[in-house]
Scaffold this motif. Structure first.
Motif: not given
Length: 642
Positions: A293-310
């Motif tokens: 299956v082409s990766r166009m039709d595979v839902e890519e895992e969303v990388v978790e957003e890096v927490e911002i150390d304010e």
């Protein structure tokens, strides 16, 4: 003279407008174009926006923000005119309108009289300044004209005065409509100005400074050819090469295989990895090739957003601010208390001095991630301009505040309008016409390979594809497509080499229409953006066939060159189109290749989208047919800002 002046909120509510002349278009169209092209695409750092209406002369739009109230002030005038008081008028109107603005009021009819008074004062001030500059020029020019020799320095005074006058007019961001003047910015976009082009008029071929020609005698390996006598011994390097020469490949003896079966003589059915090419033998239809299956039709895992150390970001901003600011007499305790008060209760309004350290850090990060320098500067200017005057919320550092603004800005740039190719193909199929896609780009970026990946992806959606071999210039281009088509079970339309690519594409579309094919993928020759003959041939191919989609194939490895490639491709397709053409087709989308080789240096995606205005539709991320995917915007933004 102004055409109209408007004030509207960031939410889109038009608060007040005044029109001075009759126009052949609706002023709202120009405001919407400004919002779409500049404000939503983070181009608000530009000074002027040029609006080209369907009927009538081009207009120049200048604007300013009141970020504390969320208001935008816009002045429009004819592009060919030089209106010197626009910047001052915008600033004065902004200050006076802020005094009467109420968030619950949407009509300001009483402001018209006050605006007319401000306009008259600005016009009178500009006329006085113009008369003063003309008087100064008239007093200086006779002295410079009478002393052409330049011994008494009067010529230098005149040139300095003229340069100063030009600088004062350029500070207002205006232009006098003279396209031949180098340095006149008539388009309002950073990548489309005439001043960005290199001046080629001075390169007359003469070498200044007495540069010498290349000395052949300095080449490695001794004296030049012909200097060594017949009896001279050969260099030692040659003998070493002979000693370490690799063994020659043993040639296959085809005469000994005359009585073998044809299937055993086909050595092309294995590609080195044990994968069958899928060609039909003895007239039987082979099974369709599949690599998964082409990766166009595979839902890519969303990388978790890096927490911002304010806390850390605020500490870094405080360090950079303390390094650049002079020490106050209040000492360490006063500095700590002022920083604490800013973090706890917030600040009234951010200034450019508050934002400068954080913006400089963000520009450095973008350039380290391969974003073109010019585009990184434009984005920083746009974000900084949109943040000036905003209030800093409690317990929030400036760096964290700026980072969030950059996340929104970069996501807005990359989340361009997306083209649903499958839906458009179904619509073209209902009309009985094939959907035509043309691939173009510079040499060696992977046009043919990614064309095959897209053909494989379309085949998985039961779409009949035809490939047109319109690269009639590069040796082996047709054979490369033959190999791909044999594996994918896709028909190839080709007429060999040294043929007119536009004619080959035209015949391929007609053949696909007769055969009932749904899509025609047109492969073109790679060409550099400065090669005018090849660019003219590409423009002719596009204008003759009028494809539904023109895709630019570019590498993810490039940096500043991405801007040059896309801008010049778009300009060539527009300028070299026939004058009789009603619609001039430019680049519609981007295929970003070799994305798996760049790690976190993903800035080419931002550079390409920002410079062309076209979305990234496909991302090549490997060497197999399934290695094609969509752009993960959140992952790219995190990589840019980490």
């Amino acid at each position: 003279m102004l055409d109209y002046f408007g004030i509207f909120s960031r939410g889109g509510a038009l608060l007040w407008t005044l029109q001075f002349t009759a126009l052949r278009h609706n002023p709202i169209e120009a405001l919407n174009a400004l919002i779409r092209t500049c404000l939503l695409e983070e181009r608000s750092g530009d000074s002027v926006f040029t609006f080209a209406p369907k009927a009538g002369a081009h207009q120049a739009l200048k604007w300013t923000f009141h970020n504390g109230l969320g208001l935008i002030f816009v002045a429009a005038y004819q592009k060919s005119l030089s209106v010197l008081y626009v910047d001052e008028l915008l600033q004065r109107v902004k200050n006076d309108f802020a005094a009467v603005y109420d968030s619950h009021t949407y009509e300001y009819k009483n402001f018209t009289g006050h605006f007319n008074q401000l306009l008259r004062e600005c016009e009178a001030k500009a006329d006085e300044a113009k008369k003063g500059s003309m008087t100064m020029r008239s007093s200086v020019q006779p002295r410079s004209a009478g002393n052409k020799g330049g011994k008494n320095g009067s010529t230098g005074v005149s040139s300095k005065a003229s340069k100063g006058a030009a600088a004062s007019s350029g500070a207002d961001g205006e232009n006098d409509g003279d396209d031949d003047e180098p340095g006149s910015n008539t388009d309002g976009r950073a990548g489309d100005t005439c001043s960005d082009e290199p001046d080629l008029s001075s390169s007359d071929g003469n070498n200044s400074g007495g540069e010498k020609a290349f000395d052949v005698s300095k080449l490695k390996g001794g004296p030049p050819r012909g200097a060594r006598g017949r009896g001279a011994p050969a260099p030692k390097a040659a003998s070493k090469k002979e000693e370490t020469a690799p063994k020659k490949k043993v040639m296959r003896n085809w005469n000994s295989l005359k009585n073998e079966e044809p299937s055993k003589l086909d050595f092309s059915d294995m590609n080195g990895h044990g994968v069958d090419h899928g060609e039909a033998s003895d007239g039987d239809k082979a099974a369709p090739f599949t690599a998964g299956v082409s990766r166009m039709d595979v839902e890519e895992e969303v990388v978790e957003e890096v927490e911002i150390d304010e806390e850390e970001l605020a500490r870094e901003a405080a360090k950079s601010a303390s390094a650049s600011a002079p020490k106050k007499s209040s000492g360490l305790l006063g500095s700590f208390m002022s920083s604490l008060a800013m973090r706890v209760v917030g600040k009234g309004a951010l200034t450019s001095e508050d934002l400068a350290p954080a913006l400089a850090d963000m520009k450095r990060k973008l350039m380290e991630r391969n974003v073109a320098e010019e585009i990184a500067q434009n984005i920083c200017d746009s974000v900084g301009r949109s943040l000036e005057g905003q209030k800093l919320s409690s317990f929030t550092g400036v760096s964290a505040f700026v980072r969030r603004a950059f996340e929104d800005a970069l996501a807005g740039i990359l989340n361009k309008r997306q083209v649903d190719i499958l839906l458009d193909i179904r619509k073209a199929q209902a009309r009985g016409k094939p959907y035509v896609i043309v691939f173009c780009g510079v040499n060696g970026v992977g046009k043919s390979t990614n064309l095959a990946k897209i053909a494989y992806w379309l085949g998985q959606h039961n779409i009949k594809v035809t490939i047109a071999a319109c690269d009639t210039f590069r040796a082996g281009a047709v054979e490369q497509l033959k190999t791909h088509c044999a594996r994918l079970q896709v028909p190839l339309y080709e007429r060999g080499y040294e043929k007119d690519p536009a004619k080959v594409a035209f015949e391929a579309v007609k053949q696909a229409e007769r055969d009932g094919r749904h899509v025609v993928l047109v492969d073109t020759a790679g060409r550099m953006q400065d090669n005018e003959p090849l660019m003219r041939a590409l423009s002719n191919l596009i204008n003759v066939n009028q494809p539904d989609l023109v895709l630019f194939v570019g590498e993810a490895l490039v940096g500043n060159d991405a801007v040059d490639q896309l801008v010049k491709f778009n300009r060539a397709l527009y300028d070299l189109a026939p004058t009789t053409s009603t619609t001039k087709h430019v680049i519609d989308g981007i295929v970003l290749t070799k994305f798996d080789t760049i790690d976190d240096k993903v800035g080419a995606a931002v550079s390409m989208v920002y410079s062309s205005g076209a979305p990234i539709m496909f991302v090549g991320c490997g060497q197999t047919y399934v290695d094609l995917k969509k752009l993960n915007v959140k992952s790219v933004v995190n990589s840019l800002l980490k």
